[in-house]
Design an enzyme around this catalytic site. Structure first.
Site, PDB file in Angstrom:
ATOM      1  CG  HIS A  20       1.722  -0.494  -0.399  1.00 22.10           C
ATOM      2  ND1 HIS A  20       3.058  -0.156  -0.492  1.00 22.10           N
ATOM      3  CD2 HIS A  20       1.711  -1.775   0.073  1.00 22.10           C
ATOM      4  CE1 HIS A  20       3.809  -1.174  -0.103  1.00 22.10           C
ATOM      5  NE2 HIS A  20       3.021  -2.166   0.241  1.00 22.10           N
ATOM      6  CG  PHE A  65      -3.607  -8.937  -1.965  1.00 21.11           C
ATOM      7  CD1 PHE A  65      -4.074  -7.695  -1.567  1.00 21.11           C
ATOM      8  CD2 PHE A  65      -4.520  -9.944  -2.239  1.00 21.11           C
ATOM      9  CE1 PHE A  65      -5.430  -7.461  -1.424  1.00 21.11           C
ATOM     10  CE2 PHE A  65      -5.880  -9.724  -2.097  1.00 21.11           C
ATOM     11  CZ  PHE A  65      -6.341  -8.475  -1.687  1.00 21.11           C
ATOM     12  CG  ASN A  67       3.235  -9.599   0.767  1.00 22.70           C
ATOM     13  OD1 ASN A  67       3.377  -8.386   0.628  1.00 22.70           O
ATOM     14  ND2 ASN A  67       3.057 -10.166   1.935  1.00 22.70           N
ATOM     15  CG  ASN A 113       6.666  -7.262   1.980  1.00 19.14           C
ATOM     16  OD1 ASN A 113       7.787  -7.628   2.308  1.00 19.14           O
ATOM     17  ND2 ASN A 113       5.735  -6.955   2.863  1.00 19.14           N
TER      18      ASN A 113
END
Length: 198
Positions: A20, A65, A67, A113
């Site tokens: 990620h 983060f 999101n 996201n």
């Protein structure tokens, strides 16, 4: 006129080499290759301002983060009056084969996201460089949780680093709005798999 190149990822040492965090890894490699100054924290992001040949560039790693990636990118783009056409987002993509690179402008977020957050605040009319991480290779017929997979580290880090070096080497083609030529240049001649190399 500035260009904003943002890599998506999660802050913290535990995520450094995770799938990620491919976006962070690309931005770090660009900073190193073109001798950008050390990143400093502003607007909930780490930023560094420098030059890629004749182009003035702001490198951004949102220090939220995943999101919430959109808020710092929106703040920096607004502060420096950067149009969406000059914003390039680097991110991981499970729907693309491992170490395959795709570039597109606008379009859907494929459930990512980080992109959802950016879309909600900036709209969709920016450039995305999609770094393929593929879906989990499952040889045991056991279900692998996707969130666990993307937050786990790459196995074949050598292939990842080689692909990132190709991106960095040809980054000026993106700044010159030549996405097709860029994708041709960064195409890997062999098919990599994200499996342990030892």
């Amino acid at each position: 006129m500035f260009y904003l190149l943002a890599g998506l990822g999660n802050p913290g040492k535990k995520y450094e080499l995770s799938r990620h965090n491919a976006g962070f890894m690309i931005v770090d490699a660009i900073a190193s290759e073109f001798y950008f100054p050390s990143f400093r924290e502003r607007h909930n992001a780490l930023i560094s301002i420098g030059n890629i040949k004749s182009h003035r560039v702001i490198l951004v790693k949102p220090w939220t983060f995943m999101n919430n990636s959109g808020a710092p990118i929106m703040s920096i783009a607004s502060l420096y009056k950067i149009p969406l056409d000059n914003i390039i987002i680097f991110h991981d993509e499970v729907e693309i084969n491992f170490c395959t690179i795709r570039v597109k402008k606008s379009g859907g977020n494929a459930g990512h996201n980080g992109l959802k957050s950016i879309d909600n605040l900036l709209g969709k009319d920016y450039w995305r460089v999609r770094f393929g991480i593929g879906r989990p290779i499952n040889k045991t017929n056991l279900k692998i949780d996707l969130s666990y997979y993307v937050l786990s580290q790459f196995h074949n880090i050598k292939a990842v680093n080689n692909t990132i070096l190709n991106i960095v080497e040809h980054i000026t083609l993106l700044l010159e709005k030549k996405p097709s030529m860029f994708m041709e240049k960064v195409k890997n001649l062999i098919k990599y798999e994200d499996i342990p190399t030892e």
